[in-house]
Design a protein around this motif. Structure first.
Motif, PDB file in Angstrom:
ATOM      1  N   ILE A 117      -6.984  -0.763 -17.244  1.00  0.00           N
ATOM      2  CA  ILE A 117      -6.077  -1.894 -17.057  1.00  0.00           C
ATOM      3  C   ILE A 117      -6.477  -3.055 -17.965  1.00  0.00           C
ATOM      4  O   ILE A 117      -5.634  -3.633 -18.664  1.00  0.00           O
ATOM      5  N   MET A 118      -7.766  -3.386 -17.978  1.00  0.00           N
ATOM      6  CA  MET A 118      -8.235  -4.492 -18.815  1.00  0.00           C
ATOM      7  C   MET A 118      -8.007  -4.183 -20.297  1.00  0.00           C
ATOM      8  O   MET A 118      -7.603  -5.061 -21.062  1.00  0.00           O
ATOM      9  N   GLY A 119      -8.223  -2.944 -20.705  1.00  0.00           N
ATOM     10  CA  GLY A 119      -7.974  -2.556 -22.089  1.00  0.00           C
ATOM     11  C   GLY A 119      -6.514  -2.702 -22.451  1.00  0.00           C
ATOM     12  O   GLY A 119      -6.178  -3.205 -23.534  1.00  0.00           O
ATOM     13  N   TYR A 120      -5.632  -2.274 -21.554  1.00  0.00           N
ATOM     14  CA  TYR A 120      -4.196  -2.401 -21.797  1.00  0.00           C
ATOM     15  C   TYR A 120      -3.813  -3.874 -21.950  1.00  0.00           C
ATOM     16  O   TYR A 120      -3.091  -4.243 -22.889  1.00  0.00           O
ATOM     17  N   LEU A 121      -4.284  -4.720 -21.040  1.00  0.00           N
ATOM     18  CA  LEU A 121      -3.944  -6.144 -21.082  1.00  0.00           C
ATOM     19  C   LEU A 121      -4.512  -6.809 -22.338  1.00  0.00           C
ATOM     20  O   LEU A 121      -3.826  -7.619 -22.978  1.00  0.00           O
ATOM     21  N   GLU A 122      -5.740  -6.469 -22.692  1.00  0.00           N
ATOM     22  CA  GLU A 122      -6.350  -7.025 -23.905  1.00  0.00           C
ATOM     23  C   GLU A 122      -5.555  -6.609 -25.150  1.00  0.00           C
ATOM     24  O   GLU A 122      -5.258  -7.438 -26.005  1.00  0.00           O
ATOM     25  N   ARG A 151       0.841  -1.204   0.000  1.00  0.00           N
ATOM     26  CA  ARG A 151       0.000   0.000   0.000  1.00  0.00           C
ATOM     27  C   ARG A 151       0.871   1.247   0.000  1.00  0.00           C
ATOM     28  O   ARG A 151       0.604   2.209  -0.724  1.00  0.00           O
ATOM     29  N   GLU A 152       1.928   1.214   0.775  1.00  0.00           N
ATOM     30  CA  GLU A 152       2.853   2.352   0.831  1.00  0.00           C
ATOM     31  C   GLU A 152       3.553   2.553  -0.515  1.00  0.00           C
ATOM     32  O   GLU A 152       3.710   3.692  -0.966  1.00  0.00           O
ATOM     33  N   GLN A 153       3.975   1.460  -1.155  1.00  0.00           N
ATOM     34  CA  GLN A 153       4.588   1.565  -2.488  1.00  0.00           C
ATOM     35  C   GLN A 153       3.619   2.217  -3.471  1.00  0.00           C
ATOM     36  O   GLN A 153       4.008   3.089  -4.260  1.00  0.00           O
ATOM     37  N   LEU A 154       2.373   1.779  -3.434  1.00  0.00           N
ATOM     38  CA  LEU A 154       1.351   2.302  -4.322  1.00  0.00           C
ATOM     39  C   LEU A 154       1.139   3.797  -4.078  1.00  0.00           C
ATOM     40  O   LEU A 154       1.095   4.587  -5.022  1.00  0.00           O
ATOM     41  N   LEU A 155       1.053   4.172  -2.840  1.00  0.00           N
ATOM     42  CA  LEU A 155       0.852   5.572  -2.476  1.00  0.00           C
ATOM     43  C   LEU A 155       2.040   6.435  -2.896  1.00  0.00           C
ATOM     44  O   LEU A 155       1.875   7.497  -3.506  1.00  0.00           O
ATOM     45  N   LEU A 196      -2.168  -1.118 -12.007  1.00  0.00           N
ATOM     46  CA  LEU A 196      -1.162  -1.939 -12.668  1.00  0.00           C
ATOM     47  C   LEU A 196       0.124  -1.137 -12.777  1.00  0.00           C
ATOM     48  O   LEU A 196       0.142  -0.056 -13.374  1.00  0.00           O
ATOM     49  N   LEU A 197       1.180  -1.672 -12.195  1.00  0.00           N
ATOM     50  CA  LEU A 197       2.504  -1.065 -12.293  1.00  0.00           C
ATOM     51  C   LEU A 197       3.182  -1.650 -13.529  1.00  0.00           C
ATOM     52  O   LEU A 197       3.312  -2.873 -13.655  1.00  0.00           O
ATOM     53  N   TRP A 201       2.011   3.962 -13.668  1.00  0.00           N
ATOM     54  CA  TRP A 201       1.019   3.474 -12.719  1.00  0.00           C
ATOM     55  C   TRP A 201      -0.338   3.634 -13.383  1.00  0.00           C
ATOM     56  O   TRP A 201      -0.830   4.751 -13.545  1.00  0.00           O
ATOM     57  N   LEU A 202      -0.931   2.530 -13.812  1.00  0.00           N
ATOM     58  CA  LEU A 202      -2.183   2.557 -14.545  1.00  0.00           C
ATOM     59  C   LEU A 202      -3.338   2.217 -13.603  1.00  0.00           C
ATOM     60  O   LEU A 202      -3.437   1.096 -13.102  1.00  0.00           O
ATOM     61  N   TYR A 203      -4.188   3.212 -13.349  1.00  0.00           N
ATOM     62  CA  TYR A 203      -5.348   3.044 -12.478  1.00  0.00           C
ATOM     63  C   TYR A 203      -6.591   2.790 -13.323  1.00  0.00           C
ATOM     64  O   TYR A 203      -6.571   2.980 -14.531  1.00  0.00           O
ATOM     65  N   GLU A 204      -7.675   2.390 -12.678  1.00  0.00           N
ATOM     66  CA  GLU A 204      -8.992   2.164 -13.271  1.00  0.00           C
ATOM     67  C   GLU A 204      -9.048   0.804 -13.961  1.00  0.00           C
ATOM     68  O   GLU A 204      -8.274   0.517 -14.863  1.00  0.00           O
TER      69      GLU A 204
END
Length: 107
Positions: A98-103, A65-69, A80-81, A91-94
């Motif tokens: 994220i699903m669009g990037y992976l797809e 959590r600290e790394q993310l913050l 997604l880091l 740092w990809l949020y939402e």
């Protein structure tokens, strides 16, 4: 089980293709927690695409959590880091992003 937009098929690859995808996912990590519905959607996409992405549960490991913050600027999950070839970090949020990037990258 029938496939549909709500229930797409699991991705199949030959061994060589899967090894290449596994190498490409070495630079990815997902910050999440297991009861987050948006995280669950992303985890299902990861499973369907047969991706080996490091999972970092921010509730079980406070350091995550600290790394993310510190890195992403927010403790919101999922995130997604993405470590780029030059060593920089995105740092990809939402969940939809994220699903669009992976797809786009692995489907």
């Amino acid at each position: 089980m029938a496939t549909s937009p709500q229930n797409p098929a699991v991705v199949t690859r030959d061994d060589q293709e899967q090894e290449q995808v596994d190498r490409e996912t070495d630079n990815l990590a997902l910050y999440y927690y297991d009861t987050c519905p948006f995280c669950i959607r992303v985890l299902r996409t990861i499973e369907r695409l047969r991706l080996k992405i490091e999972l970092r549960d921010i509730r079980r490991v406070p350091a995550y959590r600290e790394q993310l913050l510190q890195g992403g600027g927010s403790s919101t999950v999922p995130c997604l880091l993405i470590q780029k070839d030059d060593g920089s970090l995105d740092w990809l949020y939402e969940s939809d992003a994220i699903m669009g990037y992976l797809e786009d990258r692995f489907a």
